[in-house]
Design a protein around this motif. Sequence first.
Motif, PDB file in Angstrom:
ATOM      1  N   THR A 179     -20.727 -11.095   6.819  1.00  0.00           N
ATOM      2  CA  THR A 179     -21.560 -10.262   5.964  1.00  0.00           C
ATOM      3  C   THR A 179     -23.005 -10.420   6.437  1.00  0.00           C
ATOM      4  N   VAL A 180     -23.943  -9.786   5.757  1.00  0.00           N
ATOM      5  CA  VAL A 180     -25.329  -9.774   6.238  1.00  0.00           C
ATOM      6  C   VAL A 180     -25.879 -11.191   6.382  1.00  0.00           C
ATOM      7  N   ASP A 181     -25.569 -12.055   5.415  1.00  0.00           N
ATOM      8  CA  ASP A 181     -26.078 -13.429   5.488  1.00  0.00           C
ATOM      9  C   ASP A 181     -25.549 -14.156   6.722  1.00  0.00           C
ATOM     10  N   THR A 182     -24.278 -13.935   7.032  1.00  0.00           N
ATOM     11  CA  THR A 182     -23.648 -14.592   8.190  1.00  0.00           C
ATOM     12  C   THR A 182     -24.310 -14.165   9.500  1.00  0.00           C
ATOM     13  N   TRP A 183     -24.534 -12.857   9.627  1.00  0.00           N
ATOM     14  CA  TRP A 183     -25.161 -12.321  10.838  1.00  0.00           C
ATOM     15  C   TRP A 183     -26.578 -12.883  11.016  1.00  0.00           C
ATOM     16  N   LEU A 184     -27.346 -12.917   9.933  1.00  0.00           N
ATOM     17  CA  LEU A 184     -28.716 -13.415  10.026  1.00  0.00           C
ATOM     18  C   LEU A 184     -28.742 -14.904  10.378  1.00  0.00           C
ATOM     19  N   LEU A 185     -27.853 -15.687   9.748  1.00  0.00           N
ATOM     20  CA  LEU A 185     -27.808 -17.115  10.054  1.00  0.00           C
ATOM     21  C   LEU A 185     -27.354 -17.361  11.491  1.00  0.00           C
ATOM     22  N   TYR A 186     -26.446 -16.531  11.962  1.00  0.00           N
ATOM     23  CA  TYR A 186     -25.986 -16.634  13.353  1.00  0.00           C
ATOM     24  C   TYR A 186     -27.149 -16.365  14.312  1.00  0.00           C
ATOM     25  N   LYS A 187     -27.924 -15.335  14.014  1.00  0.00           N
ATOM     26  CA  LYS A 187     -29.054 -14.980  14.879  1.00  0.00           C
ATOM     27  C   LYS A 187     -30.182 -16.003  14.762  1.00  0.00           C
ATOM     28  N   PHE A 188     -30.477 -16.431  13.525  1.00  0.00           N
ATOM     29  CA  PHE A 188     -31.539 -17.419  13.338  1.00  0.00           C
ATOM     30  C   PHE A 188     -31.227 -18.733  14.058  1.00  0.00           C
ATOM     31  N   SER A 189     -29.939 -19.095  14.083  1.00  0.00           N
ATOM     32  CA  SER A 189     -29.552 -20.370  14.694  1.00  0.00           C
ATOM     33  C   SER A 189     -29.324 -20.268  16.198  1.00  0.00           C
ATOM     34  N   GLY A 190     -29.605 -19.117  16.769  1.00  0.00           N
ATOM     35  CA  GLY A 190     -29.383 -18.940  18.204  1.00  0.00           C
ATOM     36  C   GLY A 190     -27.910 -18.930  18.559  1.00  0.00           C
ATOM     37  N   GLY A 191     -27.072 -18.455  17.619  1.00  0.00           N
ATOM     38  CA  GLY A 191     -25.635 -18.351  17.870  1.00  0.00           C
ATOM     39  C   GLY A 191     -24.866 -19.636  17.627  1.00  0.00           C
ATOM     40  N   ARG A 192     -25.498 -20.616  17.002  1.00  0.00           N
ATOM     41  CA  ARG A 192     -24.828 -21.908  16.806  1.00  0.00           C
ATOM     42  C   ARG A 192     -24.048 -21.991  15.485  1.00  0.00           C
ATOM     43  N   LYS A 193     -24.415 -21.188  14.492  1.00  0.00           N
ATOM     44  CA  LYS A 193     -23.788 -21.305  13.177  1.00  0.00           C
ATOM     45  C   LYS A 193     -23.033 -20.026  12.813  1.00  0.00           C
ATOM     46  N   HIS A 194     -21.768 -20.190  12.447  1.00  0.00           N
ATOM     47  CA  HIS A 194     -20.961 -19.074  11.933  1.00  0.00           C
ATOM     48  C   HIS A 194     -20.539 -19.456  10.513  1.00  0.00           C
ATOM     49  N   SER A 245     -36.964 -19.836  19.613  1.00  0.00           N
ATOM     50  CA  SER A 245     -37.230 -18.550  20.260  1.00  0.00           C
ATOM     51  C   SER A 245     -37.531 -17.431  19.258  1.00  0.00           C
ATOM     52  N   VAL A 246     -37.148 -17.626  17.997  1.00  0.00           N
ATOM     53  CA  VAL A 246     -37.309 -16.555  17.000  1.00  0.00           C
ATOM     54  C   VAL A 246     -38.769 -16.396  16.595  1.00  0.00           C
ATOM     55  N   PHE A 247     -39.401 -17.481  16.155  1.00  0.00           N
ATOM     56  CA  PHE A 247     -40.785 -17.417  15.676  1.00  0.00           C
ATOM     57  C   PHE A 247     -41.751 -18.272  16.509  1.00  0.00           C
ATOM     58  N   PRO A 252     -37.683 -24.206   8.798  1.00  0.00           N
ATOM     59  CA  PRO A 252     -36.556 -24.682   7.995  1.00  0.00           C
ATOM     60  C   PRO A 252     -36.028 -23.608   7.050  1.00  0.00           C
ATOM     61  N   ILE A 253     -34.694 -23.469   6.993  1.00  0.00           N
ATOM     62  CA  ILE A 253     -34.034 -22.540   6.068  1.00  0.00           C
ATOM     63  C   ILE A 253     -33.472 -23.372   4.921  1.00  0.00           C
ATOM     64  N   LYS A 254     -33.934 -23.107   3.712  1.00  0.00           N
ATOM     65  CA  LYS A 254     -33.584 -23.939   2.570  1.00  0.00           C
ATOM     66  C   LYS A 254     -32.556 -23.319   1.634  1.00  0.00           C
ATOM     67  N   CYS A 255     -32.416 -22.011   1.680  1.00  0.00           N
ATOM     68  CA  CYS A 255     -31.531 -21.350   0.712  1.00  0.00           C
ATOM     69  C   CYS A 255     -31.014 -20.034   1.269  1.00  0.00           C
ATOM     70  N   VAL A 256     -29.728 -19.755   1.031  1.00  0.00           N
ATOM     71  CA  VAL A 256     -29.137 -18.442   1.305  1.00  0.00           C
ATOM     72  C   VAL A 256     -28.245 -18.110   0.117  1.00  0.00           C
ATOM     73  N   ILE A 257     -28.374 -16.896  -0.428  1.00  0.00           N
ATOM     74  CA  ILE A 257     -27.647 -16.524  -1.644  1.00  0.00           C
ATOM     75  C   ILE A 257     -27.545 -15.006  -1.730  1.00  0.00           C
TER      76      ILE A 257
END
Length: 516
Positions: A179-194, A245-247, A252-257
């Motif tokens: 879902t949208v949260d998964t895609w963003l976390l995947y991109k933010f983590s450089g492809g490390r988190k699914h 590489s993103v910013f 740090p990412i503290k919350c996703v909901i």
Amino acid sequence: MTNQYIASVDVGTTSIRCQITNSQGQILSSACIKVNLLYPQPGYVEINPDELWSDVCSVIKSSVADANISIKEILLGISTQRGTFTTWRKDNSQPFHNFITWKDLRSDTLVKQWNQSFLMKTFRIGCYALYLVTRNKRFLAGSSLKIANTQSTMRLVWVLKNIPQLKQAIENKNVMFGTVDTWLLYKFSGGRKHITDITNASATGFYDPFVLSWAIWAKRVLNIPISILPEVVDNDYSFGYTDKSVFGYPVPIKCVISDQSASMFGSCCFNYGDIKVTLGTGTFLDVNTKQMVHGSASGLYPLVGWKLNNELTYFIEGACNDTGSIIQWALSAGIIENPYESSDLANSVENTDGVYFVPAFSGLGPPIMDDNAASGFIGLKATSRKQHMIRAILESIVFRFTLLYNLLQKETNLKIKGICIDGGVANNDFVCQLLANILGIEVYRPSTTEVTILGVTFITGLKAGIWKTRNELKKMRALNSIFKPSSDMSVYENCMNEFSMWLKAVDRFKLWYNLK
């Protein structure tokens, strides 16, 4: 102290917003980008994944710049729309298709086929039989299980059936779903988190809130491969940092909901029986049931509200898909020229002059449950003016919600004294006052319409230790208005008479698309 600025991002259906808040709860800046919705075919509603990713990064950078702070000073919290998903290749991160949004209707035929299938009917009967024996609410919920277009379930089945590249990639274990949260976390983590947060997983339609895992029936009955699904995590999980590489700096990412859960938290609906109503693109009624999972046979459904500090909170939810979308239609049709004037125009006439409107562009949900209902006006005559039509549209939003509220009252023993509201349509005074009058309870409108962002800010701040308790958050939440029910009994009686007539109008529009 450093890192005391919170960047709260809300990735909605129509817009992406980012707000910068300091440790005193003051808003320093806000930025917004409109989501570019794509309509490749009638009924298809998509978002380009790479474009969405780029826009999210852009809105964060813009809000940080406007606040005149450094990217090194922010803590990131994210809320997202629910039910919107894509799939992509594990080896190179390339999406197989655009995001298919929760408003997309491409799987409507599949939804109807499955809901009417012998297998689903047998499943419901079996669940009801088990409920009679065990009195387990999980089986009661199963006895009325109905797949909806807004859930990811059948749109994912459609994708698996209609995109040939996926089949081979699944065999090669080279597919990721998110879902949208998964895609963003995947991109933010450089492809490390699914991963996906538990509230977004809960809203897909194939995550079982009773046992807190991906539903077995999704794999066995619908052939959804579990291997493509992300790990489900808490809302205050250790999400880590954005890739440098993103910013240019690891944030740090503290919350996703999910958005509805965030708005519940932003409304400070922390206690059992607290109610929040979002009047946005659709209407979402959410009730805090704490650790109790509510099973319903009438169209209300249980969801995970949030999981914070290892404490799980459940909701009951009911939805009407057409609210703000009705206002948008009225704007595009020229019935309303400005949404902000609709309240005054509705109040400029004493009644609708016998005109009624049925809001069913996406069918009629609980308790009617008719996907084949039509939308339209009834009762138009020579004396009907634009003001009557506008009043009828606004009344229909309230009446539609009243059905949902009455269902909640029927199924629970909650003693409700007031409801918190948010969303764009909550700015309409006519709608708010009519809600108070017909429900006989107070309606609380907050000073900020960005309650979803407020919820993300609160959770992020608690996680970071900026605020210590939820009582601190309650003190920060300010109300704009309290709408009280009229003390004149004739006002209530008139509301109920109009509601009764509206129900007769609804009967005329039911099953319209089944008529030959």
